[in-house]
Design a protein around this motif. Sequence first.
Motif, PDB file in Angstrom:
ATOM      1  N   VAL A  32       0.838  -1.199   0.000  1.00  0.00           N
ATOM      2  CA  VAL A  32       0.000   0.000   0.000  1.00  0.00           C
ATOM      3  C   VAL A  32       0.875   1.251   0.000  1.00  0.00           C
ATOM      4  O   VAL A  32       0.612   2.216  -0.728  1.00  0.00           O
ATOM      5  N   ARG A  33       1.930   1.229   0.806  1.00  0.00           N
ATOM      6  CA  ARG A  33       2.848   2.374   0.824  1.00  0.00           C
ATOM      7  C   ARG A  33       3.471   2.599  -0.549  1.00  0.00           C
ATOM      8  O   ARG A  33       3.655   3.743  -0.996  1.00  0.00           O
ATOM      9  N   LYS A  54       0.994   4.354  -2.723  1.00  0.00           N
ATOM     10  CA  LYS A  54       0.883   5.769  -2.359  1.00  0.00           C
ATOM     11  C   LYS A  54       2.061   6.569  -2.913  1.00  0.00           C
ATOM     12  O   LYS A  54       1.900   7.717  -3.354  1.00  0.00           O
ATOM     13  N   GLU A  55       3.234   5.966  -2.896  1.00  0.00           N
ATOM     14  CA  GLU A  55       4.409   6.637  -3.444  1.00  0.00           C
ATOM     15  C   GLU A  55       4.297   6.796  -4.957  1.00  0.00           C
ATOM     16  O   GLU A  55       4.719   7.813  -5.525  1.00  0.00           O
ATOM     17  N   HIS A  88       1.508   7.072  -6.587  1.00  0.00           N
ATOM     18  CA  HIS A  88       0.366   7.933  -6.913  1.00  0.00           C
ATOM     19  C   HIS A  88       0.181   8.951  -5.787  1.00  0.00           C
ATOM     20  O   HIS A  88      -0.794   8.900  -5.035  1.00  0.00           O
ATOM     21  N   PRO A  89       1.120   9.897  -5.662  1.00  0.00           N
ATOM     22  CA  PRO A  89       1.060  10.854  -4.548  1.00  0.00           C
ATOM     23  C   PRO A  89      -0.230  11.674  -4.555  1.00  0.00           C
ATOM     24  O   PRO A  89      -0.688  12.129  -5.606  1.00  0.00           O
ATOM     25  N   PRO A 141      -6.155   9.441  -2.641  1.00  0.00           N
ATOM     26  CA  PRO A 141      -6.624   8.791  -1.409  1.00  0.00           C
ATOM     27  C   PRO A 141      -6.744   7.287  -1.567  1.00  0.00           C
ATOM     28  O   PRO A 141      -7.076   6.780  -2.641  1.00  0.00           O
ATOM     29  N   VAL A 142      -6.472   6.589  -0.472  1.00  0.00           N
ATOM     30  CA  VAL A 142      -6.547   5.123  -0.456  1.00  0.00           C
ATOM     31  C   VAL A 142      -7.825   4.683   0.243  1.00  0.00           C
ATOM     32  O   VAL A 142      -8.054   5.002   1.418  1.00  0.00           O
ATOM     33  N   GLU A 202      -2.690   2.316   6.893  1.00  0.00           N
ATOM     34  CA  GLU A 202      -2.064   3.030   5.774  1.00  0.00           C
ATOM     35  C   GLU A 202      -3.094   3.707   4.871  1.00  0.00           C
ATOM     36  O   GLU A 202      -2.727   4.403   3.926  1.00  0.00           O
ATOM     37  N   SER A 203      -4.378   3.497   5.160  1.00  0.00           N
ATOM     38  CA  SER A 203      -5.441   3.965   4.262  1.00  0.00           C
ATOM     39  C   SER A 203      -6.112   5.232   4.786  1.00  0.00           C
ATOM     40  O   SER A 203      -6.065   5.529   5.979  1.00  0.00           O
ATOM     41  N   ASP A 204      -6.767   5.935   3.880  1.00  0.00           N
ATOM     42  CA  ASP A 204      -7.468   7.160   4.251  1.00  0.00           C
ATOM     43  C   ASP A 204      -8.874   6.875   4.760  1.00  0.00           C
ATOM     44  O   ASP A 204      -9.364   7.563   5.652  1.00  0.00           O
ATOM     45  N   ILE A 215      -7.326   5.115  -5.071  1.00  0.00           N
ATOM     46  CA  ILE A 215      -6.670   3.809  -4.930  1.00  0.00           C
ATOM     47  C   ILE A 215      -7.610   2.933  -4.129  1.00  0.00           C
ATOM     48  O   ILE A 215      -8.089   3.329  -3.060  1.00  0.00           O
TER      49      ILE A 215
END
Length: 346
Positions: free
Chosen positions: A135-136, A139-140, A142-143, A146-147, A160-162, A183
């Motif tokens: 997941v990290r 995120k890297e 796709h800066p 939101p996850v 790690e999620s929003d 995401i």
Amino acid sequence: MTQLCQETVLQEEAQRLYGLLLDVSRSKAVKWTQTDCEQAAPYTLAINQLKKEKNAIVLAHSYTVPELVQGVADFSGDSYALSLKAREVKEDTIIFAGVWFMAETAKILNPSKQVIIPAGKAGCTLADSITAAEVRALKEAHPGVPVLCYVNSSAEVKAESDVCVTSGNVFHIAEKLPQKELIFVPDLLMAQNIDIELKRRGTPKKIISAGGSCCVHDKYTPHQVNALRAQYPGITMICHPECYPEVCALCDYVGSTKGMQDFVAASDKKIFGMLTEFGLVNRLEAAHPDKQFIWPFGVCSYMKKNTLVNTYQAMTAPTPEQIITLPEEIIAGARKSLERMFELSK
């Protein structure tokens, strides 16, 4: 176990259990007899007594076995309903009959309580299909995107999620978020269904997905839907959004476990094709004896690892593998994504 109570009390408990399971026993995969209930009665009686002695509550997912849902559960439902219930539990101990990520969720939402899962490290093909590190990495790559994590995920992934989502609120929350890219992990098939549904609603977004699929719902095919319609004219077909989009497109209703229950209850139709886990079929048969449910196949072996025997054992002498423990930082991070879900679900 036969020494736990007097013979007359056991007979009364067996009769109580038999009455609860009588409607459920119509199913082709579970046949409950009076003898079955007499064998289960010592455990259900002992568990219900232990709940009082230990100030404990039993929460059970609808996919677990009928003797747990009907015999000892204080509350049963789908992931979202169980999350809401876990958050408000006042008892000292939560006995969670489900799979590992669900018991983790209960601990995250009510960290002061002891949470015990009879099945121990019972997995989930979805929750096991992605890690926090993956997941990290997303995120890297796709800066700023939101996850959204499906509730069928580990505590570390939730942290790690929003925002966390369930099958009952995923479309609503995905649409409600203002971003044009999302995401979504870890259900690849649900990600496809989110994409289709948002386009249907006129709010298309780019869905970036990773993970796996449900070992029950990914087995259904369009051919099976068509075959059931041919065999049972007028059948109402129901499936879960964890199914392939091609299957969902052919069904009359697509929704969460709770959504399916509500749909059947409100419908005047009499025959339903159920492309979902067998435990829900059990519950629907018991709740609607005037309706017929056609279930081709689909059993979650992970859920079925919860039994009366290991529930009794977990309440008397739980092993370390049955007790949920999580680092405080993981609880804090995961709780934010869950609370965000509750907020956006309003």
